[in-house]
Design an enzyme around this catalytic site. Sequence first.
Site, PDB file in Angstrom:
ATOM      1  N   TYR A  56       0.882  -1.254  -0.373  1.00  0.00           N
ATOM      2  CA  TYR A  56      -0.020  -0.110   0.117  1.00  0.00           C
ATOM      3  C   TYR A  56       1.087   1.425   0.058  1.00  0.00           C
ATOM      4  O   TYR A  56       0.319   2.157  -0.804  1.00  0.00           O
ATOM      5  CB  TYR A  56      -1.309   0.020   0.850  1.00  0.00           C
ATOM      6  CG  TYR A  56      -2.444   1.361   1.295  1.00  0.00           C
ATOM      7  CD1 TYR A  56      -3.247   1.049  -0.024  1.00  0.00           C
ATOM      8  CD2 TYR A  56      -1.569   2.435   2.264  1.00  0.00           C
ATOM      9  CE1 TYR A  56      -4.135   1.762   0.473  1.00  0.00           C
ATOM     10  CE2 TYR A  56      -3.266   2.538   2.474  1.00  0.00           C
ATOM     11  CZ  TYR A  56      -3.668   3.366   0.985  1.00  0.00           C
ATOM     12  OH  TYR A  56      -5.015   3.965   1.891  1.00  0.00           O
TER      13      TYR A  56
ATOM     14  N   LYS B 105       0.254   3.824  -2.989  1.00  0.00           N
ATOM     15  CA  LYS B 105       0.635   5.890  -2.567  1.00  0.00           C
ATOM     16  C   LYS B 105       2.174   6.114  -2.755  1.00  0.00           C
ATOM     17  O   LYS B 105       1.412   7.824  -3.164  1.00  0.00           O
ATOM     18  CB  LYS B 105      -0.199   5.300  -1.186  1.00  0.00           C
ATOM     19  CG  LYS B 105      -1.255   4.698  -0.862  1.00  0.00           C
ATOM     20  CD  LYS B 105      -2.418   5.297  -2.034  1.00  0.00           C
ATOM     21  CE  LYS B 105      -3.670   4.536  -1.520  1.00  0.00           C
ATOM     22  NZ  LYS B 105      -5.150   5.109  -2.615  1.00  0.00           N
TER      23      LYS B 105
END
Length: 253
Positions: free
Chosen positions: A154, A158
């Site tokens: 993640y 991001k």
Amino acid sequence: MVNLTGRVAVVTGAAQGIGAATAQRLAAAGAAVAVVDLAGDKAESVASGIIADGGKATAVGCDVSDPDQVAAAVERTIGELGPIGVLVNNAGVLRDNLLFKMTVDDWTTVIDTHLKGTFLFTRAAQASMVENRWGRIVNLSSVAALGNRGQTNYSAAKAGIQGMTKTHALELGQFNITVNAVAPGFVDTDMVRQTAERQGIDFDAFKAAAEKRNPMRRVAQPVDIANAIALLASEDAGFINGQVIYVAGGPRT
């Protein structure tokens, strides 16, 4: 006040959480909204709610990591609602785990949904914006881009979105298209709650700890993020380009 009357907006991952709140917020500002999500039935529910409130919307089932489905979703949106002026790349999933427990599937699923999905939808939608010399693209990043335990996949996705945002701002700015990102901190959504449950974490305790750390002594609700997105999608934000806005109740908390 944000006014998007006459604009067509596409929001990915719009069946729940931040995506649903964003679709509703943009519709309230006057945009016709394509509610895009892998869960077509849930997207239909959000679109129906917007229509019931007097707005204009259509639900589009789509896997954002599939180029053919993305192309079809953009074509359908233009056919039903008109040229796309606003794109919100929000679709995302969580597959949290410590590095030694993280599987290749955990990695691929998150990277494909966030990074590949953002790339594919931006590539497909920008043509409409370039033709009309106006566009607003808002990508969803996260404070996790700065690093977060248990989120190798993640955090990487991001952080990549932030780099993609700045690159696309450089490429598309000449066409009066702005590309920005919002980076939320803890947001009270079902997805976060479900992730906590999968890991055996008490969500209420998890949330309380986040509230205590935050300068504003609360965590974000989806509408807090949607409001920031709506501003970046507006005419008033026409000279904000290539920025990452941390919407976290404090300086990158």
